[in-house]
Design a protein around this motif. Structure first.
Motif, PDB file in Angstrom:
ATOM      1  N   THR A 148       0.835  -1.204   0.000  1.00  0.00           N
ATOM      2  CA  THR A 148       0.000   0.000   0.000  1.00  0.00           C
ATOM      3  C   THR A 148       0.868   1.252   0.000  1.00  0.00           C
ATOM      4  O   THR A 148       0.595   2.219  -0.720  1.00  0.00           O
ATOM      5  N   TYR A 205       1.151   4.473  -2.592  1.00  0.00           N
ATOM      6  CA  TYR A 205       1.016   5.787  -1.939  1.00  0.00           C
ATOM      7  C   TYR A 205       2.191   6.678  -2.345  1.00  0.00           C
ATOM      8  O   TYR A 205       2.007   7.851  -2.702  1.00  0.00           O
ATOM      9  N   VAL A 207      -2.153  -4.973  -1.479  1.00  0.00           N
ATOM     10  CA  VAL A 207      -2.462  -3.541  -1.516  1.00  0.00           C
ATOM     11  C   VAL A 207      -3.887  -3.352  -1.005  1.00  0.00           C
ATOM     12  O   VAL A 207      -4.807  -4.041  -1.446  1.00  0.00           O
ATOM     13  N   ASP A 208      -4.061  -2.422  -0.061  1.00  0.00           N
ATOM     14  CA  ASP A 208      -5.384  -2.076   0.462  1.00  0.00           C
ATOM     15  C   ASP A 208      -5.756  -0.718  -0.136  1.00  0.00           C
ATOM     16  O   ASP A 208      -5.246   0.321   0.297  1.00  0.00           O
ATOM     17  N   TYR A 209      -6.659  -0.716  -1.131  1.00  0.00           N
ATOM     18  CA  TYR A 209      -6.975   0.514  -1.858  1.00  0.00           C
ATOM     19  C   TYR A 209      -7.758   1.509  -1.003  1.00  0.00           C
ATOM     20  O   TYR A 209      -7.596   2.729  -1.161  1.00  0.00           O
ATOM     21  N   LEU A 226      -5.181   3.153   1.074  1.00  0.00           N
ATOM     22  CA  LEU A 226      -4.401   4.049   0.210  1.00  0.00           C
ATOM     23  C   LEU A 226      -5.099   5.397   0.047  1.00  0.00           C
ATOM     24  O   LEU A 226      -4.490   6.461   0.224  1.00  0.00           O
TER      25      LEU A 226
END
Length: 256
Positions: free
Chosen positions: A45, A49, A207-209, A212
């Motif tokens: 993440t 970013y 990845v944690d959107y 983010l």
């Protein structure tokens, strides 16, 4: 919890604006230690970013003519393949296992400790390099590619290294280049590196959107405020405080 992420994004963004350091160096350990996000998810993440926040720097430095695209290409020639290979390595690991978690935490801690040293002793290292002529100019292209290889692997594994480590190493390799050119070139290289590494993490589901987007809500105004405060604050003392924080967090991760 979302409010806490916004505050974290704001604080880290302001430090980046003040010192140019602190993106991956602080955001990933904050997510791991304070919000208990899984290390691989925090790294993935944070990489996306960083690619978003630093992309703004390309336009700013590009307009000022602060980017040496030859340096950027040489760095990318090493870093992009290294990032892809590191992603393939992670893809073949059980990143949720205790062993993988401990490995990422350990190398994240090592990266933070090395980064803290580069923040503290950058000026001394550069002066020593200039005085002793450590780097022969004919070797600079090869050393730049090697630096890219190291950064590619380190950034993909820990999200740390593209900023402070990259700038310090480039100042030693290119002692005659202006500091603004080195910083601009490092930021320009960090964008494709963190994007490739971030997309690699996205492909393996780390990845944690939502996280983010929440971090960006805080970081964008933080960077703007930090940039405007940088001329009014003693940046030297801010860098020392940042380095001490990195040492504390790095030791905590290494000896967790």
């Amino acid at each position: 919890m979302e409010f806490g992420y916004i505050i974290a994004g704001f604080v880290v963004g302001m430090l980046v604006g003040l010192t140019g350091v602190g993106g991956g160096s602080l955001m990933t350990p904050i997510l791991v230690l304070f919000f208990h996000i899984k290390p691989a998810l925090a790294v993935g993440t944070d990489l996306l970013y960083a690619s978003v926040t630093k992309s703004v720097g390309i336009f700013a430095h590009g307009k000022l003519g602060n980017i040496d695209w030859k340096i950027v290409r040489l760095l990318a020639f090493g870093s992009v393949p290294a990032s892809i290979l590191t992603t393939l390595y992670l893809r073949n690991q059980d990143i949720a296992s205790d062993a993988a978690v401990n490995t990422i935490k350990f190398w994240l801690g090592i990266a933070l400790l090395v980064t803290s040293l580069s923040v503290l002793f950058r000026n001394q290292l550069v002066k020593f390099s200039n005085k002793e002529h450590l780097v022969n100019e004919k070797w600079t292209p090869y050393l730049t590619v090697i630096l890219g290889l190291v950064l590619g692997a380190l950034v993909t594994l820990t999200s740390v290294g593209a900023g402070a480590l990259g700038v310090t190493a480039l100042l030693i390799i290119y002692p005659r280049r202006a500091i603004n050119t080195i910083i601009g070139s490092d930021i320009a290289h960090a964008v494709p590196l963190t994007l490739v590494a971030g997309l690699g993490h996205a492909s393996i589901g780390t990845v944690d959107y939502n996280l983010l987007g929440t971090l960006l809500i805080g970081s964008i105004p933080g960077i703007w405020i930090g940039s405007h405060l940088s001329s009014k604050m003693a940046e030297h003392w801010v860098r020392i405080a940042l380095a001490l924080i990195l040492i504390f967090v790095g030791l905590k991760l290494v000896f967790h």
